[in-house]
Write an enzyme that holds these catalytic residues in place. Structure first.
Site, mmCIF file in Angstrom:
data_model
loop_
_atom_site.group_PDB
_atom_site.id
_atom_site.type_symbol
_atom_site.label_atom_id
_atom_site.label_comp_id
_atom_site.label_asym_id
_atom_site.label_seq_id
_atom_site.Cartn_x
_atom_site.Cartn_y
_atom_site.Cartn_z
ATOM 1 N N GLU A 123 -4.105 4.530 6.065
ATOM 2 C CA GLU A 123 -3.579 3.693 4.485
ATOM 3 C C GLU A 123 -4.312 5.031 3.971
ATOM 4 O OE1 GLU A 123 -6.348 2.333 1.588
ATOM 5 O OE2 GLU A 123 -5.670 -0.047 2.974
ATOM 6 N N ARG A 155 0.805 -1.163 0.022
ATOM 7 C CA ARG A 155 -0.089 0.013 -0.094
ATOM 8 C C ARG A 155 0.793 1.479 0.024
ATOM 9 N NH1 ARG A 155 -3.089 -3.772 -0.921
ATOM 10 N NH2 ARG A 155 -5.156 -3.942 0.215
ATOM 11 N N SER A 186 -10.609 -0.348 2.941
ATOM 12 C CA SER A 186 -9.933 -0.129 4.778
ATOM 13 C C SER A 186 -8.839 1.421 4.633
ATOM 14 C CB SER A 186 -8.452 -1.226 3.811
ATOM 15 O OG SER A 186 -8.541 -2.440 3.693
HETATM 16 N N1 EPU Z 1 -10.597 -10.453 10.745
HETATM 17 C C1 EPU Z 1 -11.275 -9.918 12.234
HETATM 18 N N2 EPU Z 1 -11.661 -8.891 11.930
HETATM 19 C C2 EPU Z 1 -12.503 -8.493 11.212
HETATM 20 C C3 EPU Z 1 -11.821 -8.185 9.505
HETATM 21 C C4 EPU Z 1 -10.882 -8.634 10.307
HETATM 22 O O1 EPU Z 1 -10.965 -10.795 12.944
HETATM 23 O O2 EPU Z 1 -13.265 -7.275 11.578
HETATM 24 C C5 EPU Z 1 -8.858 -10.858 10.946
HETATM 25 C C6 EPU Z 1 -9.864 -12.166 9.761
HETATM 26 O O3 EPU Z 1 -8.743 -13.196 11.117
HETATM 27 C C7 EPU Z 1 -9.749 -12.357 8.765
HETATM 28 C C8 EPU Z 1 -7.759 -11.696 8.648
HETATM 29 O O4 EPU Z 1 -7.767 -10.696 9.474
HETATM 30 O O5 EPU Z 1 -9.327 -13.649 8.624
HETATM 31 C C9 EPU Z 1 -7.513 -11.093 6.883
HETATM 32 O O6 EPU Z 1 -9.133 -10.474 6.883
HETATM 33 P P1 EPU Z 1 -9.912 -10.140 5.230
HETATM 34 O O7 EPU Z 1 -9.307 -11.426 4.782
HETATM 35 O O8 EPU Z 1 -11.056 -9.848 5.218
HETATM 36 O O9 EPU Z 1 -8.548 -8.828 4.344
HETATM 37 P P2 EPU Z 1 -8.102 -7.886 5.632
HETATM 38 O O10 EPU Z 1 -6.511 -8.055 5.902
HETATM 39 O O11 EPU Z 1 -8.783 -7.135 6.679
HETATM 40 C C10 EPU Z 1 -7.013 -6.705 3.174
HETATM 41 C C11 EPU Z 1 -6.859 -4.978 2.505
HETATM 42 C C12 EPU Z 1 -7.677 -5.293 1.770
HETATM 43 C C13 EPU Z 1 -8.188 -6.309 0.768
HETATM 44 C C14 EPU Z 1 -8.483 -7.892 2.018
HETATM 45 C C15 EPU Z 1 -8.504 -9.123 0.982
HETATM 46 C C16 EPU Z 1 -5.605 -3.915 3.784
HETATM 47 C C17 EPU Z 1 -5.120 -2.918 4.630
HETATM 48 N N3 EPU Z 1 -6.707 -4.220 3.856
HETATM 49 O O12 EPU Z 1 -7.395 -6.794 4.248
HETATM 50 O O13 EPU Z 1 -8.093 -4.206 1.181
HETATM 51 O O14 EPU Z 1 -9.267 -7.152 -0.037
HETATM 52 O O15 EPU Z 1 -6.694 -8.139 2.583
HETATM 53 O O16 EPU Z 1 -7.132 -9.288 0.023
HETATM 54 O O17 EPU Z 1 -4.142 -4.863 2.942
HETATM 55 C C18 EPU Z 1 -8.160 -2.425 0.735
HETATM 56 O O18 EPU Z 1 -7.391 -1.991 0.810
HETATM 57 O O19 EPU Z 1 -8.653 -0.408 0.826
HETATM 58 C C19 EPU Z 1 -8.760 -2.755 1.237
HETATM 59 C C20 EPU Z 1 -10.104 -3.779 1.079
#
Ligand code: EPU
Length: 337
Positions: free
Chosen positions: A333, A165, A237
């Protein structure tokens, strides 16, 4: 004739739906119009601000300068061989229209990035990423105009200094360049990236693994988890996922055995910020007119009428409690204007 509008509300131009004003607003659909807007600002001794799709910004007060919205269209084939096709894409093309175009033409590399809001011109700035893929993997070069000199510049992939990012456009070149076109080199025989979370399970519901089905699966997962900004204001995010060293990770794992983490290398573990925020008790919490989304704690939302400063105050309270509880600093971010 090219008209620069005066005293407009930026509400339709940011997905948080923040009602802030711009002294001047230039929707520029050609490179010449972008240059004209830069010259207009320079002549009137005003600052230039760029807003693309407005899906990753927070505007905290009225902008006294010239807001340029580079809405340059067009997806032009530049080079092709048996392995790759290279396109020059206008900064104002909706990112997901470009992904749709690629998938419909059986070109790979961006299908996991389906459904991301915003314009193509913003993709290199924060190196958008999702489901194990980042924009940097297909960006060939970036074209833009340097504000100070009004010269055309080109940066190849290495010169963009892409990171998680992150890019040179968020650092050394922050506010110094207006991106006009992005070149993408897309593989004609793509290898798929299916390791992330439940992606493969979701794809199996649509049949075999192919570009169309990956796109369908990603769009469906996103729809389920992420709020639609046309219904409820948000910028995806809000924070980056923090990275910690092995000692910090082992320490946290002792206290919180269920802590999820992605090992990046022996020295780095990425912890989902969404998990930290949820564990700190913020998920679904509403403070006045803004809050933390109930299905994805990494997303802050505007229920209507929130100011940029309300959202920043909420963000700061979240940062404080995550720091107190886990000793981890959450980095924002979104870009603050
Ligand atoms: N999780 C929780 N609670 C929550 C959200 C997430 O416990 O409310 C935990 C869960 O364990 C889950 C893990 O976080 O398995 C990962 O969650 P998720 O797959 O939703 O991904 P993220 O890390 O929350 C990142 C990106 C997203 C992208 C997704 C999928 C960043 C900052 N965000 O989110 O990007 O869509 O992975 O690859 O890296 C964005 O940048 O705007 C965005 C949406």
């Amino acid at each position: 004739m090219f008209v620069i509008k005066k005293d407009i509300s930026l509400k339709p131009y940011n997905t948080f739906g923040l009602d802030v004003g711009a002294k001047y607003f230039a929707k520029a659909n050609t490179v010449e119009k972008v240059l004209y807007a830069i010259n207009f600002a320079s002549y009137n001794k005003l600052s230039v601000y760029v807003i693309g799709g407005g899906s990753n910004i927070i505007v905290t007060r009225d902008i006294e300068g010239v807001v340029v919205n580079p809405s340059i269209q067009g997806i032009q084939l530049q080079e092709e061989d048996v392995n790759f096709m290279t396109f020059r894409v206008g900064a104002g093309v909706a990112w997901d229209k470009f992904v749709e175009f690629a998938v419909n033409n059986n070109l790979g590399g961006v299908e996991n990035l389906s459904g991301i809001p915003g314009y193509v011109g913003a993709a290199p700035i924060q190196n958008i990423g999702a489901y194990g893929v980042e924009a940097k993997d297909t960006i060939f070069k970036v074209e833009g105009i340097e504000l100070a000199t009004r010269k055309f510049v080109e940066l190849n992939n290495a010169e963009c200094s892409f990171g998680y990012r992150d890019s040179i456009f968020k650092k050394e070149l922050k506010g110094k360049i207006i991106i006009t076109h992005v070149w993408f080199k897309l593989p004609t025989k793509p290898s798929f990236n299916l390791e992330y979370g439940n992606l493969l399970d979701e794809i199996s519901q649509y049949g075999g693994v192919n570009l169309q089905n990956i796109r369908k699966a990603v769009v469906s997962i996103r729809k389920h988890k992420l709020p639609d900004p046309t219904i409820i204001g948000n910028a995806g995010s809000f924070f980056k996922n923090p990275v910690v060293g092995p000692d910090a990770y082992i320490h946290l794992k002792k206290i919180y055995p269920d802590i999820p983490a992605f090992k990046i290398s022996d020295d780095y573990y990425k912890i989902p910020a969404g998990w930290l925020i949820e564990k700190a008790g913020w998920k679904g919490k509403r403070i006045g007119s803004c809050g933390v989304h109930e299905r994805q704690a990494l997303v802050l939302v505007n229920y209507g009428g929130a100011k940029g400063s309300d959202i920043l105050n909420l963000a700061s309270s979240i940062q404080t409690s995550v720091k107190e509880l886990f000793g981890i600093e959450l980095e924002m971010e979104v870009n603050v204007i």
